[in-house]
Design an enzyme around this catalytic site. Structure first.
Site, PDB file in Angstrom:
ATOM      1  N   ASP A  15       9.821   8.143   4.260  1.00  0.00           N
ATOM      2  CA  ASP A  15       9.123   9.021   4.824  1.00  0.00           C
ATOM      3  C   ASP A  15       8.169   8.127   5.432  1.00  0.00           C
ATOM      4  O   ASP A  15       7.459   8.433   6.298  1.00  0.00           O
ATOM      5  CB  ASP A  15       8.577  10.036   4.119  1.00  0.00           C
ATOM      6  N   TYR A  34       3.120  18.059  -5.127  1.00  0.00           N
ATOM      7  CA  TYR A  34       2.813  18.478  -3.991  1.00  0.00           C
ATOM      8  C   TYR A  34       3.343  20.436  -4.424  1.00  0.00           C
ATOM      9  O   TYR A  34       3.526  21.172  -3.030  1.00  0.00           O
ATOM     10  CB  TYR A  34       3.862  17.931  -2.535  1.00  0.00           C
ATOM     11  N   GLU A  58       0.071  10.479  -5.684  1.00  0.00           N
ATOM     12  CA  GLU A  58      -0.302  11.840  -3.970  1.00  0.00           C
ATOM     13  C   GLU A  58      -0.426  13.159  -4.720  1.00  0.00           C
ATOM     14  O   GLU A  58       0.301  13.620  -5.779  1.00  0.00           O
ATOM     15  CB  GLU A  58       1.807  11.533  -3.862  1.00  0.00           C
ATOM     16  N   LYS A  78       0.032  14.383   7.050  1.00  0.00           N
ATOM     17  CA  LYS A  78      -1.117  14.244   5.836  1.00  0.00           C
ATOM     18  C   LYS A  78      -1.830  13.666   5.889  1.00  0.00           C
ATOM     19  O   LYS A  78      -2.892  13.783   4.576  1.00  0.00           O
ATOM     20  CB  LYS A  78       0.116  14.470   4.619  1.00  0.00           C
TER      21      LYS A  78
HETATM   22  C1  GCB Z   1       6.066  11.328  -1.059  1.00  0.00           C
HETATM   23  C2  GCB Z   1       6.638  10.330  -1.013  1.00  0.00           C
HETATM   24  C3  GCB Z   1       5.772   9.828   0.851  1.00  0.00           C
HETATM   25  C4  GCB Z   1       5.790  10.791   1.451  1.00  0.00           C
HETATM   26  C5  GCB Z   1       5.258  12.234   1.267  1.00  0.00           C
HETATM   27  C6  GCB Z   1       5.293  13.816   2.112  1.00  0.00           C
HETATM   28  O1  GCB Z   1       6.223  12.370  -2.074  1.00  0.00           O
HETATM   29  O2  GCB Z   1       6.023   9.127  -1.999  1.00  0.00           O
HETATM   30  O3  GCB Z   1       5.710   9.062   1.137  1.00  0.00           O
HETATM   31  O4  GCB Z   1       5.874  10.644   2.756  1.00  0.00           O
HETATM   32  O5  GCB Z   1       6.017  11.991  -0.200  1.00  0.00           O
HETATM   33  O6  GCB Z   1       4.129  13.298   2.601  1.00  0.00           O
HETATM   34  O7  GCB Z   1       6.410  14.188   1.926  1.00  0.00           O
END
Ligand code: GCB
Length: 603
Positions: free
Chosen positions: A163, A476, A512, A576
């Protein structure tokens, strides 16, 4: 691999500036031998920079294949016997290099340096023509992986599983280095603590022309360790040895104290000198704790990107300085080089300013299942012949070797991350990851090894976590799952953290978590994409981490908004960021500043 440095025996000249540049959409350059003359139809292109955002044509911005760079460099006469080296800090993703008509070599991998000894090519000429073919194609055997196909209109298309935009080009400095013929090729330091003192173990590698000296005693390697005032505090001789510093000042985020190891090698008339900054510190895992200098440490910070308007991934001291100023302002003490090795200048500054770095390879996207909706692959198993296979493993192992070769001496680097979000639910991922973990341990036994785990690889499904020292989790809840529902998100996060802690007695860093927010978008009650929702999600997660067991760090995704490929969930890039792409704060930045500046340094 030693960073370029001026010393009294060495020169390090940057070749940055405007180079000639040409796209090669039909791959003609190699057959037509473009290195033999001025590039056809060239335009000026700055180095270092990604080229993509310096053009206005969409086809060129998203070009797939070769581009060519060329420059002419005056080469002052070198004293006889001296060595001249052409070094590239990065060429994304692979490069082939010519000096005049001679091919000097090639390099695979977009984020680590490479160099060529070109002494014989500069000995009797006043200037040289440097030509570089840079290829941005990602395949299943490259790191990171991708797939190239051809569209109905005959254009090559690149898909990839990560991404961030596939920026390419000569994105870091290019150098012309001069050293004595016999020279210091590498230095490896390792530091230890003894009661009341610090120990610096060093190993110096000498290479190059063997001068004709009958007396071997006239070859001598010696080292002096100097403190920050320049005073000598310890000395030793021999290519391998240790020096002890009584009452050493230890390196830490609160006191990033750096000594300098001055290495000197004499071979007859040849004398080479190199100065290496050294921070005396230890890092280790003890059960579920991460210990810096034998004290528990808690990581606060971000996953980041090397990303900015116009430059793309081009290294830029100005952007870097602003990024570090913001990291300090917000109270961070740590970051991850998501998702590739950053320019070494970044680690130099992290050493000086006292940041703890999780240093990651470019192995992002070893996960076909996660991307199956976007990219048509029939068989979504990742670890199999034709997908991520033995050839990919070789590339990945080489990427690890190059990462550690470059970064092993940085006190700021406290952990290696071998991959981001691979599909570790597949049984076939286990031998692959066992080989990676082993390679890291063989090359560096002093730092913990980890990888960033993807949401679907829960404790029940994951096949590899026992092979690693620290658990890095990207989660997430409330965004990609249970979108907008922070109550469910809080419960699920807490449950999952509890499960990890019950299965593995290892430290956990949440590498993350976050939510997109378009700066300036507001809503009450908070809704997704607003600054308020981003703030609430981050706040909810921090509360859970404070209650959870084994959590030794929190890295918000992401430090700043960044460019991605186009997508129905991307608003000209990923939003983000806690800061905008222009590095201005969103509301969540003040929340973090508040929480992080009141949090005690150790739990
Ligand atoms: C993730 C990835 C990261 C993305 C992020 C997102 O899990 O590791 O590279 O940018 O999610 O914002 O979707």
């Amino acid at each position: 691999m030693l960073a370029p440095r001026w010393t009294t025996s060495r020169s390090a000249r940057k070749l940055d500036g405007l180079w000639d540049f040409t796209f090669d959409p039909h791959s003609l350059g190699v057959t037509e031998q473009w290195w033999r003359d001025r590039l056809p139809a060239s335009r000026p292109m700055p180095v270092p920079a990604s080229y993509n955002d310096l053009v206005v044509d969409r086809g060129e911005r998203e070009h797939v294949g070769d581009v060519w760079y060329q420059t002419q460099v005056v080469t002052p006469a070198a004293a006889p016997g001296r060595r001249t080296v052409l070094r590239f800090d990065a060429a994304t993703h692979r490069a082939e290099v010519w000096v005049n008509d001679a091919r000097v070599g090639m390099h695979e991998g977009g984020y680590t340096p490479f160099e060529f000894d070109i002494s014989s090519l500069v000995s009797d000429v006043d200037s040289i023509r440097i030509t570089v073919r840079v290829d941005n194609r990602l395949t299943m055997q490259s790191i990171p992986p991708g797939i190239v196909d051809v569209g109905d209109d005959g254009r090559r298309r690149q898909s990839y599983f990560h991404d961030f935009f596939n920026y390419a080009g000569l994105s870091r400095a290019v150098w012309l280095l001069s050293t004595p013929g016999r020279y210091i090729a590498d230095i490896a330091v390792r530091t230890d603590l003894e009661p009341g003192s610090g120990v610096v173990h060093y190993e110096v590698e000498i290479a190059g022309a063997d001068p004709d000296i009958s007396d071997p005693l006239s070859r001598l390697t010696s080292v002096v360790l100097r403190d920050a005032t320049g005073a000598s505090v310890a000395a030793s001789s021999g290519a391998i040895g240790s020096v002890k510093v009584d009452g050493a000042q230890l390196w830490s985020p609160e006191n990033p104290y750096l000594y300098t190891l001055e290495v000197r090698h004499e071979s007859g008339a040849d004398v080479d000198l190199y100065s290496l900054p050294v921070g005396i510190r230890t890092i280790r895992v003890d059960g579920a704790r991460l210990l810096l200098n034998d004290e528990p440490i808690y990581l606060r910070g971000f996953g980041m990107h090397e990303d900015a308007a116009w430059r793309g991934k081009g290294h830029d001291d100005v952007r870097m300085a602003r990024d570090f100023a913001l990291l300090r302002w917000i109270g961070a003490n740590s970051f991850r080089t998501s998702h590739y090795p950053y320019a070494e200048e970044v680690l130099d500054l992290a050493d000086r300013l006292g940041f703890l770095v999780i240093d990651e390879t470019a192995a992002v996207g070893l996960n076909l299942a996660l991307n199956s909706e976007r990219i048509a692959v029939e068989d979504t198993r990742t670890f199999r012949p034709g997908a991520v296979d033995d050839a990919t493993l070789e590339t990945h192992l080489a990427a690890i070797r190059e990462l550690i070769a470059r970064d092993k001496n940085h006190p700021s680097v406290v952990m290696w991350s071998v991959a981001n979000e691979p599909d570790t639910t597949e049984p076939a991922s286990r031998p692959y990851f066992a080989a990676l973990a082993q390679r890291v341990r063989d090359l560096d036994g002093t730092r913990p090894v980890a990888f960033a785990n993807v949401a679907v690889a829960t404790p029940d499904l994951d096949q590899v976590t026992d092979l690693f020292d620290v658990i890095l989790l990207n989660r997430y809840f409330g965004w990609y799952v249970d979108a907008g529902d922070l109550i469910t998100a809080e419960h699920k996060l807490e449950d999952e953290l509890r499960l990890w802690a019950s299965r593995h007695n290892k430290p956990i860093v949440i590498t993350e978590f976050g939510a997109d927010a378009v700066a300036g978008l507001h809503s009450l009650p908070a809704q997704m994409w607003s600054e308020e929702f981003q703030q609430q999600l981050v706040s909810t997660y921090l509360d859970v981490f404070a209650r959870a067991q084994n959590v030794v760090g929190e890295h918000v995704w992401s430090f700043a908004d960044f460019a991605t490929m186009q997508g129905s969930n991307r608003v000209i890039g990923n939003r983000k960021g806690v800061f905008t792409r222009e590095r201005e704060p969103k509301a969540v930045a003040y929340l973090l500043r508040d929480r992080w500046s009141t949090k005690p340094e150790t739990p």
